[in-house]
Design a protein around this motif. Structure first.
Motif, PDB file in Angstrom:
ATOM      1  N   ALA A   1      55.026  18.811  60.083  1.00  0.00           N
ATOM      2  CA  ALA A   1      53.684  18.561  60.592  1.00  0.00           C
ATOM      3  C   ALA A   1      52.872  19.844  60.458  1.00  0.00           C
ATOM      4  O   ALA A   1      53.135  20.830  61.141  1.00  0.00           O
ATOM      5  CB  ALA A   1      53.738  18.108  62.042  1.00  0.00           C
ATOM      6  N   GLY A   2      51.935  19.857  59.535  1.00  0.00           N
ATOM      7  CA  GLY A   2      51.049  20.991  59.357  1.00  0.00           C
ATOM      8  C   GLY A   2      51.583  22.119  58.511  1.00  0.00           C
ATOM      9  O   GLY A   2      50.898  23.126  58.314  1.00  0.00           O
ATOM     10  N   SER A   3      52.784  21.996  57.976  1.00  0.00           N
ATOM     11  CA  SER A   3      53.350  23.108  57.226  1.00  0.00           C
ATOM     12  C   SER A   3      54.430  22.604  56.278  1.00  0.00           C
ATOM     13  O   SER A   3      54.612  21.397  56.093  1.00  0.00           O
ATOM     14  CB  SER A   3      53.921  24.157  58.191  1.00  0.00           C
ATOM     15  N   ILE A   4      55.153  23.559  55.678  1.00  0.00           N
ATOM     16  CA  ILE A   4      56.276  23.269  54.792  1.00  0.00           C
ATOM     17  C   ILE A   4      57.409  24.238  55.107  1.00  0.00           C
ATOM     18  O   ILE A   4      57.241  25.178  55.891  1.00  0.00           O
ATOM     19  CB  ILE A   4      55.885  23.397  53.305  1.00  0.00           C
ATOM     20  N   GLY A   5      58.560  24.045  54.476  1.00  0.00           N
ATOM     21  CA  GLY A   5      59.677  24.944  54.661  1.00  0.00           C
ATOM     22  C   GLY A   5      59.469  26.264  53.946  1.00  0.00           C
ATOM     23  O   GLY A   5      58.772  26.344  52.936  1.00  0.00           O
ATOM     24  N   ARG A   6      60.092  27.304  54.469  1.00  0.00           N
ATOM     25  CA  ARG A   6      59.983  28.622  53.850  1.00  0.00           C
ATOM     26  C   ARG A   6      60.745  28.651  52.521  1.00  0.00           C
ATOM     27  O   ARG A   6      61.682  27.878  52.313  1.00  0.00           O
ATOM     28  CB  ARG A   6      60.485  29.700  54.809  1.00  0.00           C
ATOM     29  N   THR A   7      60.355  29.572  51.664  1.00  0.00           N
ATOM     30  CA  THR A   7      60.942  29.626  50.324  1.00  0.00           C
ATOM     31  C   THR A   7      61.525  31.000  49.998  1.00  0.00           C
ATOM     32  O   THR A   7      61.810  31.291  48.832  1.00  0.00           O
ATOM     33  CB  THR A   7      59.883  29.280  49.257  1.00  0.00           C
ATOM     34  N   ASP A   8      61.729  31.837  51.031  1.00  0.00           N
ATOM     35  CA  ASP A   8      62.155  33.213  50.784  1.00  0.00           C
ATOM     36  C   ASP A   8      63.652  33.433  50.949  1.00  0.00           C
ATOM     37  O   ASP A   8      64.116  34.574  50.883  1.00  0.00           O
ATOM     38  CB  ASP A   8      61.386  34.180  51.689  1.00  0.00           C
ATOM     39  N   PHE A   9      64.430  32.384  51.152  1.00  0.00           N
ATOM     40  CA  PHE A   9      65.882  32.514  51.167  1.00  0.00           C
ATOM     41  C   PHE A   9      66.421  32.363  49.740  1.00  0.00           C
ATOM     42  O   PHE A   9      65.713  31.858  48.857  1.00  0.00           O
ATOM     43  CB  PHE A   9      66.517  31.446  52.059  1.00  0.00           C
ATOM     44  N   PRO A  10      67.686  32.776  49.500  1.00  0.00           N
ATOM     45  CA  PRO A  10      68.273  32.580  48.171  1.00  0.00           C
ATOM     46  C   PRO A  10      68.182  31.110  47.737  1.00  0.00           C
ATOM     47  O   PRO A  10      68.493  30.205  48.509  1.00  0.00           O
ATOM     48  CB  PRO A  10      69.730  33.007  48.370  1.00  0.00           C
ATOM     49  N   GLY A  11      67.742  30.898  46.519  1.00  0.00           N
ATOM     50  CA  GLY A  11      67.590  29.538  46.003  1.00  0.00           C
ATOM     51  C   GLY A  11      66.247  28.921  46.300  1.00  0.00           C
ATOM     52  O   GLY A  11      65.944  27.841  45.782  1.00  0.00           O
ATOM     53  N   GLY A  12      65.436  29.598  47.131  1.00  0.00           N
ATOM     54  CA  GLY A  12      64.107  29.084  47.414  1.00  0.00           C
ATOM     55  C   GLY A  12      63.123  29.419  46.310  1.00  0.00           C
ATOM     56  O   GLY A  12      63.282  30.403  45.595  1.00  0.00           O
TER      57      GLY A  12
ATOM     58  N   MET B   1      58.701  28.866  45.588  1.00  0.00           N
ATOM     59  CA  MET B   1      57.424  28.228  45.895  1.00  0.00           C
ATOM     60  C   MET B   1      57.003  27.291  44.776  1.00  0.00           C
ATOM     61  O   MET B   1      56.453  26.206  45.035  1.00  0.00           O
ATOM     62  CB  MET B   1      56.350  29.278  46.154  1.00  0.00           C
ATOM     63  N   ASP B   2      57.234  27.661  43.531  1.00  0.00           N
ATOM     64  CA  ASP B   2      56.889  26.768  42.426  1.00  0.00           C
ATOM     65  C   ASP B   2      57.634  25.440  42.545  1.00  0.00           C
ATOM     66  O   ASP B   2      57.050  24.363  42.369  1.00  0.00           O
ATOM     67  CB  ASP B   2      57.206  27.419  41.084  1.00  0.00           C
ATOM     68  N   ASP B   3      58.939  25.512  42.853  1.00  0.00           N
ATOM     69  CA  ASP B   3      59.718  24.287  43.025  1.00  0.00           C
ATOM     70  C   ASP B   3      59.234  23.497  44.239  1.00  0.00           C
ATOM     71  O   ASP B   3      59.189  22.260  44.204  1.00  0.00           O
ATOM     72  CB  ASP B   3      61.199  24.620  43.206  1.00  0.00           C
ATOM     73  N   MET B   4      58.875  24.203  45.304  1.00  0.00           N
ATOM     74  CA  MET B   4      58.397  23.534  46.506  1.00  0.00           C
ATOM     75  C   MET B   4      57.125  22.741  46.219  1.00  0.00           C
ATOM     76  O   MET B   4      57.004  21.562  46.608  1.00  0.00           O
ATOM     77  CB  MET B   4      58.136  24.564  47.605  1.00  0.00           C
TER      78      MET B   4
END
Length: 235
Positions: free
Chosen positions: A165-176, A178-181
């Motif tokens: 709600a209002g956001s997305i999951g973070r992408t700064d862990f290994p395997g994350g 932003m392009d894929d998100m």
């Protein structure tokens, strides 16, 4: 349709039990840190019989109770192969130690029966049909689970840490990534009907229509633009 959910453990991760109705078989979604007591309470309250655990991704806050829950009910766990390694090596999935005191409370490893998820699969479990969509970005093996519209409920998406709600999951862990998100948001979320209820890995429920109108990430994706400078959530 019965959907019983509760936030569990240090990260407040939402665990869900889904069944056609009370007194029937059920699927357990994301039994994370300290989720086992809440799972057992929901099973007793609704007279449910678990037949499977399904996992939106492999982060420890979503899988920490998989071994005891699967063991207690002799059921398999389903996970995408890209995230399977995190069940046995959770610290590798976040790139740092999660803390020795907390680790002492966890049963790290795989349950006796692990099955692997594939994009587009339809899982016939507990009288339900869950549709699997591979949605990398938060992790390489993140997935969502969809339920079609039924007589008593609109369509439902269990989004894990893809969409909040209002956001997305973070992408700064290994395997994350932003392009894929952003690609996953466009491919998995945007085609859904506005009435689709979104039950995410953290926080309150929402709908695709609400997120299409207000979520800065989904709005930017819909407009064909890049990621906005907005906060992200999740462990």
């Amino acid at each position: 349709m019965l959907i019983a959910g509760f936030p569990a453990g240090a990260w407040g991760t939402n665990c869900y039990l889904v069944a056609p109705a009370a007194g029937e078989e059920c699927v357990i979604i994301d039994p994370g840190h300290q989720a086992a007591p809440g799972v057992e309470e929901a099973i007793r309250n609704h007279r449910l019989k678990p037949v499977a655990v399904v996992l939106t991704h492999g982060h420890i806050d979503h899988v920490a109770s998989v071994v005891p829950v699967c063991g207690a009910h002799d059921v398999p766990a389903w996970i995408h192969p890209e995230d399977r390694f995190m069940m046995s090596d959770p610290e590798k999935g976040i790139g740092r130690s999660i803390g020795m005191p907390l680790m002492g409370e966890l049963t790290v490893g795989e349950p006796d029966d692990v099955k692997e998820l594939t994009d587009g699969a339809r899982l016939a479990l507990a009288g339900l049909e869950l549709t699997v969509a591979h949605a990398p970005g938060h992790t390489k093996g993140s997935v969502t689970f969809g339920l079609p519209e039924a007589a008593d409920i609109p369509p439902v998406m269990f989004s894990g840490d893809l969409l909040f709600a209002g956001s997305i999951g973070r992408t700064d862990f290994p395997g994350g990534s932003m392009d894929d998100m952003l690609e996953s948001l466009a491919r998995v979320c945007l085609p859904l009907d506005d009435s689709t209820v979104v039950l995410s890995g953290h926080g309150p429920q929402t709908t695709i229509g609400q997120e299409r109108a207000t979520n800065p990430y989904l709005r930017q994706v819909a407009a064909g633009q890049g990621a906005p400078d907005a906060p992200r959530r999740g462990m």
